[in-house]
Enzyme design. Structure first.
Site, PDB file in Angstrom:
ATOM      1  N   ASP A 179      -4.694   4.020  -1.890  1.00 47.12           N
ATOM      2  CA  ASP A 179      -5.853   4.203  -1.451  1.00 47.12           C
ATOM      3  C   ASP A 179      -6.273   5.476  -1.391  1.00 47.12           C
ATOM      4  OD1 ASP A 179      -5.840   1.755   0.625  1.00 47.12           O
ATOM      5  OD2 ASP A 179      -3.859   2.539   0.884  1.00 47.12           O
ATOM      6  N   MET A 219     -11.491  -5.624   5.499  1.00 48.79           N
ATOM      7  CA  MET A 219     -10.718  -4.715   6.396  1.00 48.79           C
ATOM      8  C   MET A 219     -10.424  -5.269   7.376  1.00 48.79           C
ATOM      9  SD  MET A 219     -10.011  -2.188   4.395  1.00 48.79           S
ATOM     10  CE  MET A 219      -9.243  -1.516   5.327  1.00 48.79           C
ATOM     11  N   HIS A 225      -8.207   1.145  -4.218  1.00 49.30           N
ATOM     12  CA  HIS A 225      -9.076   0.979  -2.985  1.00 49.30           C
ATOM     13  C   HIS A 225      -9.656   2.287  -2.646  1.00 49.30           C
ATOM     14  CE1 HIS A 225      -9.509  -0.081   1.579  1.00 49.30           C
ATOM     15  NE2 HIS A 225     -10.859  -0.033   1.112  1.00 49.30           N
ATOM     16  N   ASP A 277      -6.640  -6.106   4.203  1.00 48.43           N
ATOM     17  CA  ASP A 277      -5.932  -4.900   4.555  1.00 48.43           C
ATOM     18  C   ASP A 277      -5.953  -4.183   5.683  1.00 48.43           C
ATOM     19  OD1 ASP A 277      -4.983  -2.237   3.675  1.00 48.43           O
ATOM     20  OD2 ASP A 277      -6.739  -1.742   2.473  1.00 48.43           O
ATOM     21  N   SER A 300       0.839  -1.355  -0.092  1.00 51.41           N
ATOM     22  CA  SER A 300      -0.178   0.083   0.126  1.00 51.41           C
ATOM     23  C   SER A 300       0.793   1.323  -0.020  1.00 51.41           C
ATOM     24  CB  SER A 300      -0.950   0.047   1.258  1.00 51.41           C
ATOM     25  OG  SER A 300      -1.101   1.105   1.338  1.00 51.41           O
ATOM     26  N   MET A 328     -11.958   4.651  -0.616  1.00 53.87           N
ATOM     27  CA  MET A 328     -12.710   4.818   0.668  1.00 53.87           C
ATOM     28  C   MET A 328     -13.449   5.998   0.541  1.00 53.87           C
ATOM     29  SD  MET A 328      -9.622   3.564   3.088  1.00 53.87           S
ATOM     30  CE  MET A 328      -8.421   3.402   1.716  1.00 53.87           C
ATOM     31  N   HIS A 341      -1.199  -1.443  -4.320  1.00 56.06           N
ATOM     32  CA  HIS A 341      -2.639  -1.078  -3.583  1.00 56.06           C
ATOM     33  C   HIS A 341      -2.314   0.749  -3.510  1.00 56.06           C
ATOM     34  CE1 HIS A 341      -5.940  -1.959  -1.073  1.00 56.06           C
ATOM     35  NE2 HIS A 341      -5.523  -0.929  -0.338  1.00 56.06           N
ATOM     36  N   MET A 375      -9.011   8.443  -0.468  1.00 58.96           N
ATOM     37  CA  MET A 375     -10.057   8.453   0.662  1.00 58.96           C
ATOM     38  C   MET A 375     -10.541  10.013   0.485  1.00 58.96           C
ATOM     39  SD  MET A 375      -7.479   7.495   3.900  1.00 58.96           S
ATOM     40  CE  MET A 375      -6.418   6.176   3.876  1.00 58.96           C
TER      41      MET A 375
HETATM   42  C1  DX5 Z   1      -6.306   1.984   5.626  1.00 57.51           C
HETATM   43  C2  DX5 Z   1      -5.673   1.488   3.849  1.00 57.51           C
HETATM   44  C3  DX5 Z   1      -4.575   0.583   4.064  1.00 57.51           C
HETATM   45  C4  DX5 Z   1      -3.167   1.021   4.551  1.00 57.51           C
HETATM   46  C5  DX5 Z   1      -3.077  -0.056   5.466  1.00 57.51           C
HETATM   47  O1  DX5 Z   1      -7.374   2.323   5.452  1.00 57.51           O
HETATM   48  O2  DX5 Z   1      -6.819   0.948   3.438  1.00 57.51           O
HETATM   49  O3  DX5 Z   1      -4.364   0.310   2.830  1.00 57.51           O
HETATM   50  O4  DX5 Z   1      -2.383   1.471   3.954  1.00 57.51           O
HETATM   51  O5  DX5 Z   1      -1.677   0.279   6.251  1.00 57.51           O
HETATM   52  P1  DX5 Z   1      -1.053  -0.997   7.253  1.00 57.51           P
HETATM   53  O6  DX5 Z   1      -0.445  -2.048   6.490  1.00 57.51           O
HETATM   54  O7  DX5 Z   1       0.007  -0.068   7.906  1.00 57.51           O
HETATM   55  O8  DX5 Z   1      -2.054  -1.287   8.073  1.00 57.51           O
HETATM   56 ZN    ZN Z   2      -6.338  -0.056   1.372  1.00 53.30          ZN
END
Ligand code: DX5
Ligand code: ZN
Length: 214
Positions: free
Chosen positions: A33, A135, A64, A173, A6, A66, A31, A35
């Site tokens: 993310d 998650m 991903h 994740d 990620s 969010m 990956h 948001m």
């Molecule tokens: C959190 C993200 C993850 C995040 C995971 O909401 O979706 O992808 O980067 O981070 P770690 O591996 O540090 O828990």
């Molecule tokens: Zn993620």
């Protein structure tokens, strides 16, 4: 095991070097993310960053979302060459329509569950999706502690997939590290997302390789 590091945990001052590392590593996917500060209480990066990364990234992009109304961005992600579009179950009113739309654009479709959403909610969609992302922390931040109940949830999802003949992969994740990853592998996970454990490592190549070997 597939590994999808990620980028959220990368050094954003040196994204070019971080993308080079991923390209030269054994990582299967990257990956990404996204948001919006509404679906989750944090804002990460958006299309300008994705557009800068896409031409340089040699790994399939595992995006991903969010965000609320993720279906609005399917065309733009397809144009960028995203391999997988992950939408949250909790953010999609017409999930089956959204999955169909993602497929019509040539992308793989994944549905993501928050820790509080039970696996049984996927019963009527499991045969339509290419992957389920569980998650294993509450979404929004990297570096959080793994939620222990996730192991049982992976097992329940594996049972649902096997019982229905679905071809969906299981991705997890959040809080994936050297301690939790072997347990997740034993529970039936196919894809590990890992942020801080990979990017915070002194030798990320080695960490990615070790996760892949699980
Ligand atoms: C959190 C993200 C993850 C995040 C995971 O909401 O979706 O992808 O980067 O981070 P770690 O591996 O540090 O828990
Ligand atoms: Zn993620």
């Amino acid at each position: 095991m597939k590994v999808s590091p990620s980028l959220l945990a990368a050094d954003f001052m040196h994204l070019d070097a971080e993308i080079d590392m991923i390209n030269n590593s054994e990582a299967d996917w990257l990956h990404l993310d996204i948001m919006d500060g509404v679906f989750v209480p944090n804002i990460s990066f958006g299309f300008s960053v994705l557009e800068a990364i896409a031409p340089h990234c040699k790994k399939p992009m595992d995006v991903h979302l969010m965000i609320v109304e993720p279906e609005k961005y399917a065309e733009r992600l397809a144009k960028l060459g995203a391999h997988i579009m992950n939408v949250h179950y909790e953010a999609c009113i017409h999930l089956q329509r959204t999955i169909q739309h993602i497929h019509s654009l040539g992308m793989k479709a994944a549905v993501t569950l928050n820790p509080s959403t039970p696996v049984v909610m996927l019963q009527d969609i499991i045969c339509d999706v290419d992957m389920v992302l569980l998650m294993t922390v509450n979404p929004g931040f990297g570096g959080q502690a793994f939620i222990e109940h996730s192991i049982d949830k992976v097992k329940a999802l594996r049972r649902l997939i096997d019982a229905t003949g679905s071809k969906a992969l299981i991705e997890v994740d959040g809080g994936v590290n050297g301690k939790t990853a072997p347990r997740l592998a034993a529970a039936g996970v196919d894809v590990l997302v890992s942020g801080s454990y990979v990017f915070g490592a002194s030798d990320p190549y080695k960490v990615i390789k070790e996760l892949r070997e699980l």
